[in-house]
Scaffold this motif. Structure first.
Motif, PDB file in Angstrom:
ATOM      1  N   ILE A  41       0.818  -1.417  -0.030  1.00 31.03           N
ATOM      2  CA  ILE A  41      -0.086   0.088   0.027  1.00 31.03           C
ATOM      3  C   ILE A  41       0.949   1.162   0.038  1.00 31.03           C
ATOM      4  CG2 ILE A  41      -1.793   1.229   1.475  1.00 31.03           C
ATOM      5  CD1 ILE A  41      -2.407  -1.391   2.417  1.00 31.03           C
ATOM      6  N   THR A  43       1.392   4.939   0.786  1.00 27.97           N
ATOM      7  CA  THR A  43       0.918   6.153   1.742  1.00 27.97           C
ATOM      8  C   THR A  43       1.515   7.255   1.453  1.00 27.97           C
ATOM      9  OG1 THR A  43       2.479   5.394   3.331  1.00 27.97           O
ATOM     10  CG2 THR A  43       0.160   4.191   3.480  1.00 27.97           C
ATOM     11  N   HIS A  69      -5.361   3.335  -2.510  1.00 27.98           N
ATOM     12  CA  HIS A  69      -6.372   3.937  -1.585  1.00 27.98           C
ATOM     13  C   HIS A  69      -5.959   4.636  -0.533  1.00 27.98           C
ATOM     14  CE1 HIS A  69      -5.307   0.510   0.636  1.00 27.98           C
ATOM     15  NE2 HIS A  69      -5.939   1.145   1.563  1.00 27.98           N
ATOM     16  N   ALA A  70      -4.845   4.734  -0.137  1.00 24.15           N
ATOM     17  CA  ALA A  70      -4.358   5.551   1.149  1.00 24.15           C
ATOM     18  C   ALA A  70      -3.552   6.700   0.663  1.00 24.15           C
ATOM     19  CB  ALA A  70      -3.227   4.533   1.965  1.00 24.15           C
ATOM     20  N   ARG A  71      -3.479   7.151  -0.727  1.00 29.42           N
ATOM     21  CA  ARG A  71      -2.677   8.232  -1.087  1.00 29.42           C
ATOM     22  C   ARG A  71      -3.645   9.450  -1.472  1.00 29.42           C
ATOM     23  NH1 ARG A  71       0.745   7.883  -5.961  1.00 29.42           N
ATOM     24  NH2 ARG A  71       1.827   9.540  -4.926  1.00 29.42           N
ATOM     25  N   HIS A  96     -10.687   5.123  12.955  1.00 28.98           N
ATOM     26  CA  HIS A  96     -10.182   5.837  11.834  1.00 28.98           C
ATOM     27  C   HIS A  96     -10.741   7.101  11.489  1.00 28.98           C
ATOM     28  CE1 HIS A  96      -7.539   6.403   8.542  1.00 28.98           C
ATOM     29  NE2 HIS A  96      -8.678   6.392   7.570  1.00 28.98           N
ATOM     30  N   HIS A 318     -10.715  -1.790   5.465  1.00 31.11           N
ATOM     31  CA  HIS A 318      -9.697  -2.502   5.793  1.00 31.11           C
ATOM     32  C   HIS A 318      -9.850  -3.863   5.383  1.00 31.11           C
ATOM     33  CE1 HIS A 318     -10.676  -4.258   9.793  1.00 31.11           C
ATOM     34  NE2 HIS A 318     -11.554  -3.313   9.711  1.00 31.11           N
ATOM     35  N   LEU A 385     -12.333   4.460   2.341  1.00 25.09           N
ATOM     36  CA  LEU A 385     -10.949   4.337   2.018  1.00 25.09           C
ATOM     37  C   LEU A 385     -10.607   5.902   1.627  1.00 25.09           C
ATOM     38  CD1 LEU A 385     -11.020   1.613  -0.988  1.00 25.09           C
ATOM     39  CD2 LEU A 385     -10.643   1.294   1.716  1.00 25.09           C
ATOM     40  N   ASP A 386      -9.437   6.117   2.344  1.00 25.83           N
ATOM     41  CA  ASP A 386      -8.995   7.665   2.474  1.00 25.83           C
ATOM     42  C   ASP A 386      -8.997   8.392   1.242  1.00 25.83           C
ATOM     43  OD1 ASP A 386      -8.325   7.007   5.081  1.00 25.83           O
ATOM     44  OD2 ASP A 386      -6.490   7.128   4.931  1.00 25.83           O
ATOM     45  N   TYR A 387      -8.883   7.767   0.162  1.00 28.90           N
ATOM     46  CA  TYR A 387      -8.873   8.793  -1.265  1.00 28.90           C
ATOM     47  C   TYR A 387     -10.441   8.970  -1.767  1.00 28.90           C
ATOM     48  CZ  TYR A 387      -9.309   4.289  -4.373  1.00 28.90           C
ATOM     49  OH  TYR A 387      -9.700   3.253  -5.083  1.00 28.90           O
TER      50      TYR A 387
END
Length: 392
Positions: A41, A43, A69-71, A96, A318, A385-387
């Motif tokens: 992943i 980041t 997904h974490a970018r 989170h 996750h 998911l962060d993005y």
């Protein structure tokens, strides 16, 4: 001759049993190589947003989701992409979401921590859940932002007779509302999200509307906002319709419309078909010219479901990434529902179908909200998911 043959066979069997690299028990090297197959992943902050990186697409791969997904594009972390009201929920059990709120809080109009309950015992009212309030986090989220904190409140443990008392006695209802207003102001909140409508399963709707209007009147006098959670008008029985909306629209600041959970383990399928979402909004506010329609917040699920083996379970971010890594599936886009899904077989060879939001499915729903002239509500930011937040 027979004895010689047996000796040769025995030697061969022993040789196979002890030769490294056979299909017997995994060695440490085998286990390591299997683990190394999992995609890493990334980041690192992204230098461009998800659109410029070509990630918002119908043809999307498991690999790109895992790796990207974490970018996030930090340069736009404080800027909302749409001119619409947005409400996002955060829960203690998906912590989170607290980090997401701190990072992307500038994009949201309202933030609703799922903390509070109002209870009635022995004729008195009290607000519970204060132990979950984290004022340090609230202060950090609000720093240099216009975001408004409106915690959700449940009528927890209420019986029919409790509701009957507050619905039939205006003095009691005003007293309860005053206690709630005092609590919100003491904790420096901007209002609250009231979740009560679904508890009545479509019964006593005029009486319930009168109670909500009374509460809104008391809270508005104290300069507090009121958001009401409402069930979808199309689905498992009508619990809220255009008449209910008319009764409430002048007094309620926003309506958090639960346009998700269209399917269930008993009837597996997509989380929220896009045409159904559109029909739900139009069933409540049919006219495009209705000035109150903008108070509707189209519900977006940031969780999914996995169906298989005769049942179904929720899937959060996750867990979704773990499934993608384990099965490397091909994601399929359904144009009719505007959702992605994939299938895999477990160790028992049972087939599972997974529905979880993607950048494209969320983008389509944001476009729908803009087209309808409504806002959005997200359940909930700890599950996504962060993005995803680059879209908002």
């Amino acid at each position: 001759m027979m004895i010689s043959t047996r000796i040769v066979v025995l030697v061969l069997m022993v040789s196979v049993a002890v030769t490294p690299g056979t299909n017997g028990t995994l060695t440490k090297k085998d286990k390591k190589s299997k683990k190394e197959k999992e995609l890493k992943i990334d980041t690192r902050p992204a230098s461009a947003d998800i659109f410029k990186r070509g990630l918002v697409a119908e043809a999307v791969s498991a690999k790109s989701i895992i790796q990207e997904h974490a970018r996030c594009h930090d340069e736009s972390a404080e800027q909302a992409k749409y001119d619409m009201t947005s409400l996002v929920y955060v829960t203690p059990w998906n912590s989170h979401g607290y980090d997401v709120a701190k990072r992307f809080g500038g994009k949201f109009t309202y933030l609703s921590p799922v903390w509070l309950q109002i209870k009635r015992q022995h004729g008195t009212f009290r607000i519970e859940g204060g132990h979950d309030i984290d004022q340090g986090w609230v202060k950090e989220v609000r720093k240099n932002r216009k975001i408004e904190i409106v915690p959700r409140i449940l009528f927890d443990g209420w019986r029919g007779e409790d509701f009957q008392v507050v619905m039939s006695n205006e003095k009691v209802a005003k007293s309860m509302s005053g206690i709630l207003a005092d609590f919100l102001l003491d904790n420096d909140f901007h209002g609250c999200v009231i979740e009560v409508w679904s508890q009545f399963a479509g019964q006593m709707r005029p009486e319930l509307a009168s109670l909500v209007n009374l509460m809104a009147g008391v809270l508005h006098k104290r300069k507090l906002k009121v958001v009401l959670v409402i069930p979808p008008p199309i689905g498992r029985g009508v619990m809220f319709d255009a008449e209910d909306f008319k009764r409430l629209a002048d007094n309620v600041d926003a309506f958090s419309l639960m346009t998700y959970d269209f399917s269930s383990p008993a009837n597996p399928g997509p989380n929220a078909p896009i045409d159904w979402m559109k029909e739900c909004v139009k069933a409540i506010a049919p006219k495009d010219s209705d000035p109150h329609r903008s108070k509707i917040l189209l519900g977006l699920n940031f969780y999914g479901y996995s169906y298989g083996g005769g049942g179904g379970v929720p899937v959060v971010g996750h867990e979704y990434i773990k499934q993608l890594n384990a099965h490397s599936p091909n994601l399929k886009w359904d144009k009719k529902t505007a959702e992605h899904s994939f299938q895999y077989k477990d160790k028992k060879k049972s087939k599972h179908t997974v529905y979880y939001p993607t950048l494209m499915s969320i983008s389509k729903r944001l476009q729908l909200a803009e087209e309808l002239g409504v806002g959005i509500s997200v359940w909930e930011i700890g599950q996504g998911l962060d993005y995803f937040y680059d879209l908002l």
